[in-house]
Design a protein around this motif. Structure first.
Motif, PDB file in Angstrom:
ATOM      1  N   GLY A   1     -23.971 166.960  94.016  1.00 29.87           N
ATOM      2  CA  GLY A   1     -22.807 167.701  93.672  1.00 29.87           C
ATOM      3  C   GLY A   1     -22.499 167.879  92.282  1.00 29.87           C
ATOM      4  N   PRO A   2     -21.366 168.004  91.734  1.00 25.67           N
ATOM      5  CA  PRO A   2     -20.863 167.898  90.524  1.00 25.67           C
ATOM      6  C   PRO A   2     -21.283 166.727  89.752  1.00 25.67           C
ATOM      7  CG  PRO A   2     -19.162 168.908  91.656  1.00 25.67           C
ATOM      8  CD  PRO A   2     -20.146 168.243  92.643  1.00 25.67           C
ATOM      9  N   ALA A   3     -21.293 166.623  88.532  1.00 22.37           N
ATOM     10  CA  ALA A   3     -21.549 165.249  87.845  1.00 22.37           C
ATOM     11  C   ALA A   3     -20.494 164.356  88.143  1.00 22.37           C
ATOM     12  CB  ALA A   3     -21.421 165.367  86.160  1.00 22.37           C
ATOM     13  N   ALA A   4     -21.114 163.007  88.626  1.00 22.86           N
ATOM     14  CA  ALA A   4     -20.222 161.964  88.939  1.00 22.86           C
ATOM     15  C   ALA A   4     -19.322 161.514  87.515  1.00 22.86           C
ATOM     16  CB  ALA A   4     -20.887 161.005  89.289  1.00 22.86           C
ATOM     17  N   SER A   5     -18.117 161.074  87.843  1.00 26.16           N
ATOM     18  CA  SER A   5     -17.239 160.753  86.792  1.00 26.16           C
ATOM     19  C   SER A   5     -16.699 159.500  86.958  1.00 26.16           C
ATOM     20  CB  SER A   5     -16.195 161.707  86.367  1.00 26.16           C
ATOM     21  OG  SER A   5     -15.243 161.837  87.416  1.00 26.16           O
ATOM     22  N   ALA A   6     -16.915 158.642  85.757  1.00 26.33           N
ATOM     23  CA  ALA A   6     -16.279 157.271  85.689  1.00 26.33           C
ATOM     24  C   ALA A   6     -14.662 157.687  85.462  1.00 26.33           C
ATOM     25  CB  ALA A   6     -16.593 156.335  84.723  1.00 26.33           C
ATOM     26  N   GLY A   7     -13.987 156.303  85.386  1.00 29.84           N
ATOM     27  CA  GLY A   7     -12.406 156.384  84.926  1.00 29.84           C
ATOM     28  C   GLY A   7     -12.460 156.655  83.600  1.00 29.84           C
ATOM     29  N   PRO A   8     -11.251 156.678  83.010  1.00 34.72           N
ATOM     30  CA  PRO A   8     -11.001 156.808  81.779  1.00 34.72           C
ATOM     31  C   PRO A   8     -11.955 155.931  80.777  1.00 34.72           C
ATOM     32  CG  PRO A   8      -8.830 156.618  82.968  1.00 34.72           C
ATOM     33  CD  PRO A   8      -9.711 156.432  83.959  1.00 34.72           C
ATOM     34  N   THR A   9     -12.506 156.331  79.676  1.00 37.26           N
ATOM     35  CA  THR A   9     -13.310 155.299  79.013  1.00 37.26           C
ATOM     36  C   THR A   9     -12.519 154.556  78.226  1.00 37.26           C
ATOM     37  OG1 THR A   9     -13.014 157.084  77.197  1.00 37.26           O
ATOM     38  CG2 THR A   9     -14.762 157.458  78.755  1.00 37.26           C
ATOM     39  N   GLY A  10     -11.303 154.629  77.838  1.00 42.38           N
ATOM     40  CA  GLY A  10     -10.458 153.635  77.188  1.00 42.38           C
ATOM     41  C   GLY A  10     -10.837 153.706  75.717  1.00 42.38           C
ATOM     42  N   GLY A  11     -10.146 152.878  74.801  1.00 46.62           N
ATOM     43  CA  GLY A  11     -10.339 152.767  73.396  1.00 46.62           C
ATOM     44  C   GLY A  11      -9.675 154.144  72.891  1.00 46.62           C
ATOM     45  N   THR A  12      -9.991 154.414  71.644  1.00 43.99           N
ATOM     46  CA  THR A  12      -9.470 155.553  70.879  1.00 43.99           C
ATOM     47  C   THR A  12     -10.349 156.433  70.225  1.00 43.99           C
ATOM     48  OG1 THR A  12      -9.342 154.311  68.787  1.00 43.99           O
ATOM     49  CG2 THR A  12      -7.333 154.235  70.159  1.00 43.99           C
ATOM     50  N   THR A  13     -10.143 157.776  70.159  1.00 43.39           N
ATOM     51  CA  THR A  13     -11.085 158.841  69.458  1.00 43.39           C
ATOM     52  C   THR A  13     -10.780 158.627  67.975  1.00 43.39           C
ATOM     53  OG1 THR A  13      -9.311 160.185  69.374  1.00 43.39           O
ATOM     54  CG2 THR A  13     -10.647 160.334  71.441  1.00 43.39           C
ATOM     55  N   LEU A  14     -11.387 159.367  67.267  1.00 45.53           N
ATOM     56  CA  LEU A  14     -11.460 159.560  65.840  1.00 45.53           C
ATOM     57  C   LEU A  14      -9.976 159.589  65.346  1.00 45.53           C
ATOM     58  CD1 LEU A  14     -14.813 160.788  64.568  1.00 45.53           C
ATOM     59  CD2 LEU A  14     -13.886 158.835  64.245  1.00 45.53           C
ATOM     60  N   ALA A  15      -9.398 160.518  66.061  1.00 44.21           N
ATOM     61  CA  ALA A  15      -7.955 161.040  65.666  1.00 44.21           C
ATOM     62  C   ALA A  15      -7.063 159.766  65.996  1.00 44.21           C
ATOM     63  CB  ALA A  15      -7.544 162.134  66.288  1.00 44.21           C
ATOM     64  N   GLY A  16      -7.337 158.662  66.766  1.00 45.92           N
ATOM     65  CA  GLY A  16      -6.373 157.594  67.192  1.00 45.92           C
ATOM     66  C   GLY A  16      -5.858 157.895  68.378  1.00 45.92           C
ATOM     67  N   GLU A  17      -5.792 158.910  69.116  1.00 49.03           N
ATOM     68  CA  GLU A  17      -5.073 159.028  70.378  1.00 49.03           C
ATOM     69  C   GLU A  17      -6.062 158.509  71.331  1.00 49.03           C
ATOM     70  OE1 GLU A  17      -7.718 162.655  70.204  1.00 49.03           O
ATOM     71  OE2 GLU A  17      -6.765 161.622  69.000  1.00 49.03           O
ATOM     72  N   ALA A  18      -5.202 158.312  72.590  1.00 50.26           N
ATOM     73  CA  ALA A  18      -6.069 157.686  73.640  1.00 50.26           C
ATOM     74  C   ALA A  18      -7.244 158.337  74.111  1.00 50.26           C
ATOM     75  CB  ALA A  18      -5.145 157.535  75.129  1.00 50.26           C
ATOM     76  N   ALA A  19      -8.500 157.986  74.394  1.00 47.49           N
ATOM     77  CA  ALA A  19      -9.434 158.761  74.838  1.00 47.49           C
ATOM     78  C   ALA A  19      -9.350 159.579  76.016  1.00 47.49           C
ATOM     79  CB  ALA A  19     -10.908 157.826  74.998  1.00 47.49           C
ATOM     80  N   PRO A  20     -10.112 160.852  76.219  1.00 45.96           N
ATOM     81  CA  PRO A  20      -9.800 161.670  77.334  1.00 45.96           C
ATOM     82  C   PRO A  20     -10.524 160.952  78.686  1.00 45.96           C
ATOM     83  CG  PRO A  20     -11.691 162.352  76.196  1.00 45.96           C
ATOM     84  CD  PRO A  20     -10.881 161.063  75.517  1.00 45.96           C
ATOM     85  N   ALA A  21      -9.785 161.254  79.723  1.00 47.87           N
ATOM     86  CA  ALA A  21     -10.422 160.695  81.137  1.00 47.87           C
ATOM     87  C   ALA A  21     -11.917 161.499  81.137  1.00 47.87           C
ATOM     88  CB  ALA A  21      -9.802 161.261  82.119  1.00 47.87           C
ATOM     89  N   ALA A  22     -12.878 160.663  81.528  1.00 45.99           N
ATOM     90  CA  ALA A  22     -14.266 161.106  81.872  1.00 45.99           C
ATOM     91  C   ALA A  22     -14.064 162.309  82.795  1.00 45.99           C
ATOM     92  CB  ALA A  22     -15.135 160.252  82.172  1.00 45.99           C
ATOM     93  N   GLY A  23     -14.784 163.339  82.553  1.00 44.87           N
ATOM     94  CA  GLY A  23     -14.658 164.377  83.366  1.00 44.87           C
ATOM     95  C   GLY A  23     -13.879 165.649  82.817  1.00 44.87           C
ATOM     96  N   ALA A  24     -13.013 165.248  81.907  1.00 45.52           N
ATOM     97  CA  ALA A  24     -11.986 166.367  81.205  1.00 45.52           C
ATOM     98  C   ALA A  24     -12.680 166.826  80.289  1.00 45.52           C
ATOM     99  CB  ALA A  24     -10.649 165.634  80.876  1.00 45.52           C
ATOM    100  N   ALA A  25     -13.090 165.522  79.191  1.00 41.08           N
ATOM    101  CA  ALA A  25     -13.743 166.052  78.125  1.00 41.08           C
ATOM    102  C   ALA A  25     -15.246 165.571  77.927  1.00 41.08           C
ATOM    103  CB  ALA A  25     -12.936 165.817  76.623  1.00 41.08           C
ATOM    104  N   ALA A  26     -15.439 164.507  78.483  1.00 40.92           N
ATOM    105  CA  ALA A  26     -16.601 163.847  78.463  1.00 40.92           C
ATOM    106  C   ALA A  26     -16.852 162.965  79.774  1.00 40.92           C
ATOM    107  CB  ALA A  26     -16.455 162.759  77.143  1.00 40.92           C
ATOM    108  N   VAL A  27     -18.149 162.764  79.951  1.00 37.08           N
ATOM    109  CA  VAL A  27     -18.714 161.937  81.028  1.00 37.08           C
ATOM    110  C   VAL A  27     -19.739 161.006  80.599  1.00 37.08           C
ATOM    111  CG1 VAL A  27     -19.871 161.868  83.246  1.00 37.08           C
ATOM    112  CG2 VAL A  27     -18.450 163.847  82.871  1.00 37.08           C
ATOM    113  N   THR A  28     -19.340 159.623  80.871  1.00 39.73           N
ATOM    114  CA  THR A  28     -20.321 158.704  80.273  1.00 39.73           C
ATOM    115  C   THR A  28     -20.626 157.795  81.742  1.00 39.73           C
ATOM    116  OG1 THR A  28     -18.971 158.391  78.393  1.00 39.73           O
ATOM    117  CG2 THR A  28     -20.275 156.590  79.015  1.00 39.73           C
ATOM    118  N   PHE A  29     -22.076 157.636  81.656  1.00 41.60           N
ATOM    119  CA  PHE A  29     -22.669 156.634  82.648  1.00 41.60           C
ATOM    120  C   PHE A  29     -23.152 155.540  81.847  1.00 41.60           C
ATOM    121  CE2 PHE A  29     -26.604 155.004  84.697  1.00 41.60           C
ATOM    122  CZ  PHE A  29     -26.430 155.234  85.886  1.00 41.60           C
TER     123      PHE A  29
END
Length: 428
Positions: free
Chosen positions: A28-56
């Motif tokens: 099916g569609p790519a599996a997605s983990a929960g929110p990745t945690g941490g911060t992006t380079l801009a300092g905001e909360a990292a996006p939930a996986a599947g919204a902007a990024a998927v990490t396995f």
């Protein structure tokens, strides 16, 4: 690749066919983990996986003897007549188990305790093969594994991917991306290869990477990776890029790599390409996997500007995608040359490539450029609350040369001083 390798991939026994059919049916569609945690380079909360990024990610933590995480991996069983491999892939943790020290160990043994039957008669060897079909697929990003391969004639470890539509279109129309293969008679060399319609088996498109000084891959862990974007795949070993492939390499044949793929880890014994084991081959042989990680960064059409002194934008000169293209300041104009994607791996990407410190330098004044993404520290960036964008390896800040905001001002790294030419706003 110029090997005599035959068709690589179809398991032949009824058990294997059933396992693969079930795996493909569950895709099916790519599996997605929960929110990745941490911060992006801009300092905001990292996006939930599947919204902007998927990490396995699997670091294979767990007690010694435990089986792999069934929510991430399934185990295939059976033999492989298509390739004339000699092993039988077993279920459970007999040939694939954690070692209690953060590793997965895939073990090839010269044995047959289950009286398994192979294409040539009673099987002589057992081993294991794992995949993520129906559990995780990825399309684009960085795909890597840190592993130590076995040694010996006839050993054939591999880390690779197959298209998610395998059950519908078959192989090789599904496409295959071999991140790493090693055959025992080449202890110092690994291969990365693409297979697709009209360029499969021994006709695959690929290249090899050889360690310097006669080192063997079985002597230590190494990181094998591909950086994958639309129409472009780049292979590296320990951050050293050794080939890039695009549709231009296929001579008019079809590029089938802009879709989801699932992952496979296996240790084969024998076959057309590596040849059979002989009296010099040590058993048991072990493929030791430290981690597997997949980061699918933001969609290629996403990203946003990075603005600095004078309100100017970080810009790829002339929108040129060639390695070594200068990165500069320029009037903001909304073009792709100024759209930077923040990768969850710490990279900043534009035009399918990464912001890079030239020659991995650490000295003040080392210029910034565009380069193939290769996983090295020269391409890692971290932002702090003061809006500095720092390369941790050099411990230096991204800096507009001469404190200038003129169009064409070259960007560089420099000792962080808190000045206006080192302040940046990163948007997505």
């Amino acid at each position: 690749m110029t090997s005599s390798r035959a068709r690589r991939r179809t398991l032949s026994s009824a058990l294997s066919a059933l396992a693969l059919a079930l795996a493909v049916a569950a895709l099916g569609p790519a599996a997605s983990a929960g929110p990745t945690g941490g911060t992006t380079l801009a300092g905001e909360a990292a996006p939930a996986a599947g919204a902007a990024a998927v990490t396995f990610s699997d670091d294979f933590d767990g007690p010694a003897g435990a089986a792999v995480d069934g929510s991430k991996w399934q185990i295939e069983t059976g033999d492989n007549v298509s390739n004339h491999e000699r092993q039988y892939y077993t279920a459970g943790n007999r040939n694939a188990a954690l070692d209690g020290q953060g590793h997965l160990v895939i073990t090839a043994r010269k044995e047959n305790p289950g009286n398994y039957q192979c294409w040539y008669g009673r099987c002589e060897y057992t081993s294991a093969r794992l995949n993520t079909a129906g559990k995780f697929t990825a399309q684009y990003g960085r795909v890597e594994a840190r592993m130590k391969v076995p040694r010996g004639q006839g050993m054939w470890p591999a880390f690779w991917m197959l298209g998610h539509d395998l059950g519908q279109v078959g192989w090789p129309n599904s496409g295959e991306i071999d991140v790493m293969e090693n055959v025992g008679f080449e202890p110092s060399t690994v291969h990365g290869t693409l297979h697709g319609p009209g360029y499969s088996g021994s006709g695959g498109i690929g290249a090899g990477y050889t360690l310097p000084g006669g080192q063997a891959f079985a002597d230590a862990f190494h990181t094998f990776a591909v950086d994958w974007s639309p129409g472009r795949i780049t292979w590296s070993v320990d951050g050293n890029v050794y080939q890039t492939r695009t549709p231009a390499d296929l001579g008019g044949r079809t590029w089938v790599f802009d879709k989801p793929f699932f992952l496979i880890l296996n240790l084969a014994v024998g076959g057309y390409w590596p040849g059979d084991p002989d009296g010099s081959t040590p058993f048991p042989g072990q493929l030791v996997v430290d981690h597997v990680r997949v980061t699918t960064s933001d969609a290629p059409t996403g990203g946003g500007p990075i603005t600095g002194i004078g309100g100017k934008c970080v810009d790829v000169a002339a929108a040129n995608t060639a390695n070594g293209t200068p990165v500069q300041l320029y009037d903001c104009n909304g073009t792709a040359a100024q759209r930077w994607t923040v990768g969850t791996d710490g990279t900043l990407r534009a035009l399918g490539k990464c912001l890079d410190v030239t020659s991995a330098g650490t000295a003040d004044g080392t210029p910034l450029q565009l380069w193939d993404c290769n996983g090295t520290e020269a391409q890692r960036w971290v932002a702090n609350d003061a809006r500095d964008v720092v390369n941790p390896r050099a411990n230096k800040c991204m800096d507009a040369t001469g404190n200038s905001s003129a169009n064409g001002t070259r960007l560089q790294i420099w000792t962080c001083g808190g000045t206006a030419n080192q302040k940046w706003t990163v948007t997505r």
